[in-house]
Motif scaffolding. Structure first.
Motif, PDB file in Angstrom:
ATOM      1  N   ILE A   1       0.838  -1.196   0.000  1.00  0.00           N
ATOM      2  CA  ILE A   1       0.000   0.000   0.000  1.00  0.00           C
ATOM      3  C   ILE A   1       0.877   1.251   0.000  1.00  0.00           C
ATOM      4  O   ILE A   1       1.707   1.442   0.888  1.00  0.00           O
ATOM      5  CB  ILE A   1      -0.945  -0.001   1.214  1.00  0.00           C
ATOM      6  CG1 ILE A   1      -1.876  -1.210   1.164  1.00  0.00           C
ATOM      7  CG2 ILE A   1      -1.755   1.293   1.256  1.00  0.00           C
ATOM      8  CD1 ILE A   1      -2.748  -1.364   2.390  1.00  0.00           C
ATOM      9  N   LEU A   2       0.666   2.091  -1.018  1.00  0.00           N
ATOM     10  CA  LEU A   2       1.424   3.334  -1.153  1.00  0.00           C
ATOM     11  C   LEU A   2       0.650   4.546  -0.633  1.00  0.00           C
ATOM     12  O   LEU A   2       1.253   5.525  -0.206  1.00  0.00           O
ATOM     13  CB  LEU A   2       1.787   3.568  -2.623  1.00  0.00           C
ATOM     14  CG  LEU A   2       2.594   2.470  -3.314  1.00  0.00           C
ATOM     15  CD1 LEU A   2       2.841   2.843  -4.774  1.00  0.00           C
ATOM     16  CD2 LEU A   2       3.918   2.237  -2.598  1.00  0.00           C
ATOM     17  N   ALA A   3      -0.679   4.489  -0.716  1.00  0.00           N
ATOM     18  CA  ALA A   3      -1.524   5.577  -0.204  1.00  0.00           C
ATOM     19  C   ALA A   3      -2.774   4.944   0.396  1.00  0.00           C
ATOM     20  O   ALA A   3      -3.363   4.034  -0.184  1.00  0.00           O
ATOM     21  CB  ALA A   3      -1.896   6.553  -1.319  1.00  0.00           C
TER      22      ALA A   3
ATOM     23  N   ALA B   1     -11.874   7.192   0.644  1.00  0.00           N
ATOM     24  CA  ALA B   1     -11.809   7.854  -0.658  1.00  0.00           C
ATOM     25  C   ALA B   1     -10.830   7.212  -1.641  1.00  0.00           C
ATOM     26  O   ALA B   1     -11.110   7.155  -2.839  1.00  0.00           O
ATOM     27  CB  ALA B   1     -11.433   9.324  -0.479  1.00  0.00           C
ATOM     28  N   ARG B   2      -9.678   6.715  -1.142  1.00  0.00           N
ATOM     29  CA  ARG B   2      -8.642   6.332  -2.097  1.00  0.00           C
ATOM     30  C   ARG B   2      -7.678   5.331  -1.488  1.00  0.00           C
ATOM     31  O   ARG B   2      -7.348   5.398  -0.306  1.00  0.00           O
ATOM     32  CB  ARG B   2      -7.861   7.579  -2.533  1.00  0.00           C
ATOM     33  CG  ARG B   2      -6.756   7.348  -3.534  1.00  0.00           C
ATOM     34  CD  ARG B   2      -6.160   8.683  -3.981  1.00  0.00           C
ATOM     35  NE  ARG B   2      -5.235   9.205  -2.988  1.00  0.00           N
ATOM     36  CZ  ARG B   2      -3.898   9.206  -3.132  1.00  0.00           C
ATOM     37  NH1 ARG B   2      -3.345   8.694  -4.225  1.00  0.00           N
ATOM     38  NH2 ARG B   2      -3.128   9.723  -2.201  1.00  0.00           N
ATOM     39  N   VAL B   3      -7.198   4.405  -2.324  1.00  0.00           N
ATOM     40  CA  VAL B   3      -6.106   3.521  -1.954  1.00  0.00           C
ATOM     41  C   VAL B   3      -5.237   3.306  -3.188  1.00  0.00           C
ATOM     42  O   VAL B   3      -5.749   3.140  -4.297  1.00  0.00           O
ATOM     43  CB  VAL B   3      -6.610   2.166  -1.394  1.00  0.00           C
ATOM     44  CG1 VAL B   3      -7.469   1.420  -2.404  1.00  0.00           C
ATOM     45  CG2 VAL B   3      -5.435   1.304  -0.941  1.00  0.00           C
ATOM     46  N   ARG B   4      -3.920   3.365  -2.998  1.00  0.00           N
ATOM     47  CA  ARG B   4      -2.977   3.114  -4.097  1.00  0.00           C
ATOM     48  C   ARG B   4      -2.045   1.985  -3.703  1.00  0.00           C
ATOM     49  O   ARG B   4      -1.603   1.910  -2.553  1.00  0.00           O
ATOM     50  CB  ARG B   4      -2.167   4.371  -4.417  1.00  0.00           C
ATOM     51  CG  ARG B   4      -1.136   4.133  -5.540  1.00  0.00           C
ATOM     52  CD  ARG B   4      -0.289   5.354  -5.813  1.00  0.00           C
ATOM     53  NE  ARG B   4      -1.065   6.406  -6.425  1.00  0.00           N
ATOM     54  CZ  ARG B   4      -0.527   7.520  -6.897  1.00  0.00           C
ATOM     55  NH1 ARG B   4       0.772   7.725  -6.808  1.00  0.00           N
ATOM     56  NH2 ARG B   4      -1.290   8.440  -7.454  1.00  0.00           N
ATOM     57  N   VAL B   5      -1.728   1.118  -4.671  1.00  0.00           N
ATOM     58  CA  VAL B   5      -0.974  -0.096  -4.376  1.00  0.00           C
ATOM     59  C   VAL B   5       0.134  -0.309  -5.416  1.00  0.00           C
ATOM     60  O   VAL B   5      -0.107  -0.158  -6.621  1.00  0.00           O
ATOM     61  CB  VAL B   5      -1.913  -1.330  -4.373  1.00  0.00           C
ATOM     62  CG1 VAL B   5      -1.118  -2.617  -4.217  1.00  0.00           C
ATOM     63  CG2 VAL B   5      -2.945  -1.195  -3.261  1.00  0.00           C
ATOM     64  N   ARG B   6       1.338  -0.640  -4.931  1.00  0.00           N
ATOM     65  CA  ARG B   6       2.387  -1.153  -5.820  1.00  0.00           C
ATOM     66  C   ARG B   6       2.134  -2.639  -5.943  1.00  0.00           C
ATOM     67  O   ARG B   6       2.151  -3.368  -4.953  1.00  0.00           O
ATOM     68  CB  ARG B   6       3.771  -0.874  -5.236  1.00  0.00           C
ATOM     69  CG  ARG B   6       4.911  -1.290  -6.176  1.00  0.00           C
ATOM     70  CD  ARG B   6       6.227  -0.646  -5.735  1.00  0.00           C
ATOM     71  NE  ARG B   6       6.655  -1.182  -4.455  1.00  0.00           N
ATOM     72  CZ  ARG B   6       7.532  -2.185  -4.310  1.00  0.00           C
ATOM     73  NH1 ARG B   6       8.052  -2.763  -5.368  1.00  0.00           N
ATOM     74  NH2 ARG B   6       7.879  -2.597  -3.106  1.00  0.00           N
TER      75      ARG B   6
ATOM     76  N   GLU C   1      -4.590   2.317  -8.577  1.00  0.00           N
ATOM     77  CA  GLU C   1      -5.252   3.169  -7.588  1.00  0.00           C
ATOM     78  C   GLU C   1      -6.752   3.042  -7.754  1.00  0.00           C
ATOM     79  O   GLU C   1      -7.265   3.063  -8.873  1.00  0.00           O
ATOM     80  CB  GLU C   1      -4.824   4.624  -7.772  1.00  0.00           C
ATOM     81  CG  GLU C   1      -5.489   5.586  -6.793  1.00  0.00           C
ATOM     82  CD  GLU C   1      -4.904   6.978  -6.864  1.00  0.00           C
ATOM     83  OE1 GLU C   1      -3.770   7.151  -6.371  1.00  0.00           O
ATOM     84  OE2 GLU C   1      -5.558   7.877  -7.417  1.00  0.00           O
ATOM     85  N   ALA C   2      -7.459   2.904  -6.640  1.00  0.00           N
ATOM     86  CA  ALA C   2      -8.915   2.858  -6.633  1.00  0.00           C
ATOM     87  C   ALA C   2      -9.429   4.075  -5.871  1.00  0.00           C
ATOM     88  O   ALA C   2      -8.987   4.348  -4.758  1.00  0.00           O
ATOM     89  CB  ALA C   2      -9.416   1.574  -5.974  1.00  0.00           C
ATOM     90  N   THR C   3     -10.348   4.817  -6.494  1.00  0.00           N
ATOM     91  CA  THR C   3     -10.973   5.968  -5.837  1.00  0.00           C
ATOM     92  C   THR C   3     -12.468   5.705  -5.710  1.00  0.00           C
ATOM     93  O   THR C   3     -13.085   5.114  -6.596  1.00  0.00           O
ATOM     94  CB  THR C   3     -10.730   7.267  -6.617  1.00  0.00           C
ATOM     95  OG1 THR C   3     -11.234   7.126  -7.945  1.00  0.00           O
ATOM     96  CG2 THR C   3      -9.248   7.594  -6.675  1.00  0.00           C
ATOM     97  N   PHE C   4     -13.040   6.167  -4.605  1.00  0.00           N
ATOM     98  CA  PHE C   4     -14.432   5.907  -4.271  1.00  0.00           C
ATOM     99  C   PHE C   4     -15.146   7.252  -4.089  1.00  0.00           C
ATOM    100  O   PHE C   4     -14.756   8.042  -3.233  1.00  0.00           O
ATOM    101  CB  PHE C   4     -14.527   5.082  -2.991  1.00  0.00           C
ATOM    102  CG  PHE C   4     -13.845   3.739  -3.079  1.00  0.00           C
ATOM    103  CD1 PHE C   4     -14.582   2.580  -3.252  1.00  0.00           C
ATOM    104  CD2 PHE C   4     -12.460   3.641  -2.965  1.00  0.00           C
ATOM    105  CE1 PHE C   4     -13.956   1.342  -3.332  1.00  0.00           C
ATOM    106  CE2 PHE C   4     -11.823   2.410  -3.043  1.00  0.00           C
ATOM    107  CZ  PHE C   4     -12.575   1.260  -3.229  1.00  0.00           C
TER     108      PHE C   4
END
Length: 249
Positions: free
Chosen positions: A175-177, A182-187, A200-203
């Motif tokens: 997990i990078l963010a 609202a948001r999650v970013r993954v390497r 990245e997934a944004t909600f």
């Protein structure tokens, strides 16, 4: 795409109507009281109020021969939700551009957008905390049938792992963010052969539902196989999100 509240936006496209709404946000008022605060006539104020009423932004109650106007909460909430969605999406795109650098628009990007029939907080938790309940491990994992669970971390630096029947844990991503809901970013795919990519997934809330936008990039690291890898995930994400939507429904 997210439907826009056209009537509400059109109604507030006029400066005088915006000023009327500002006055009514302070307290309910009769037509004469509103006109006294504006450089327009009472008939003009009445016309503006009819437009605002038709858009669902104001309502009135009768007080003798007068009409007392007030802001209608439901209409204002619709506008607030609309602008919240726009800001969420704009902020997510800005963060992506700022952290990934210029040239992002020239890269290969997988993009998926689905509407989830759950409030944003629930949609986010289902996608992350409960990923093991819906992820299609038989077809989308490193261990295949040996995978018995999938676990999603809960903060920056945490891992997403598959758990196999012998207790072994293999990392899929880091997990990078982490900005729930609202948001999650993954390497992605840190333990699999080949270079890692990023998704990245944004909600974004849409009433009682949620718009999920997933973008996956970084395929250039695959060199000559970049387009093939991108196309593979373009196809591969679809059944994953189908299972997610099935669980949400």
């Amino acid at each position: 795409m997210v439907p826009l509240p056209d009537r509400e936006l059109d109604a507030l496209g006029d400066a005088t109507r915006r000023r009327i709404v500002d006055l009514l946000l302070a307290r309910p008022r009769a037509v004469g009281e509103i006109a006294a605060e504006l450089p327009v006539s009472r008939p003009a104020v009445s016309k503006h109020l009819r437009v605002l009423e038709a858009a669902g932004l104001v309502s009135f109650v009768a007080d003798g021969r007068r009409r007392i106007y007030a802001v209608r909460p439901g209409g204002i909430e619709a506008l607030r939700d609309h602008w919240d969605r726009l800001w969420d999406a704009a902020l997510a795109r800005f963060i992506t551009f700022a952290t990934e650098g210029e040239g992002m628009t020239d890269r290969l990007v997988v993009r998926k957008e689905v509407r989830v029939p759950r409030p944003r907080e629930e949609a986010f938790r289902l996608f992350t905390d409960r990923i093991g309940a819906w992820w299609p491990t038989a077809s989308h994992s490193l261990g295949g049938d040996a995978v018995v669970d999938v676990r999603f971390g809960s903060g920056v630096g945490d891992l997403i792992v598959e758990v196999r029947d012998d207790g072994t844990e293999v990392a899929w991503g880091e997990i990078l963010a982490w900005e729930p809901p609202a948001r999650v970013r993954v390497r992605w795919a840190v333990s699999s052969p080949g270079p890692a990519t990023t998704w990245e997934a944004t909600f974004s809330a849409v009433g009682d539902a949620t718009d999920l936008v997933l973008e996956h990039w970084g395929w250039e690291a695959h060199g000559d196989g970049a387009e093939e890898a991108c196309a593979s995930y373009e196809e591969g994400w679809s059944p994953v999100l189908d299972r997610y939507l099935e669980a949400a429904g």
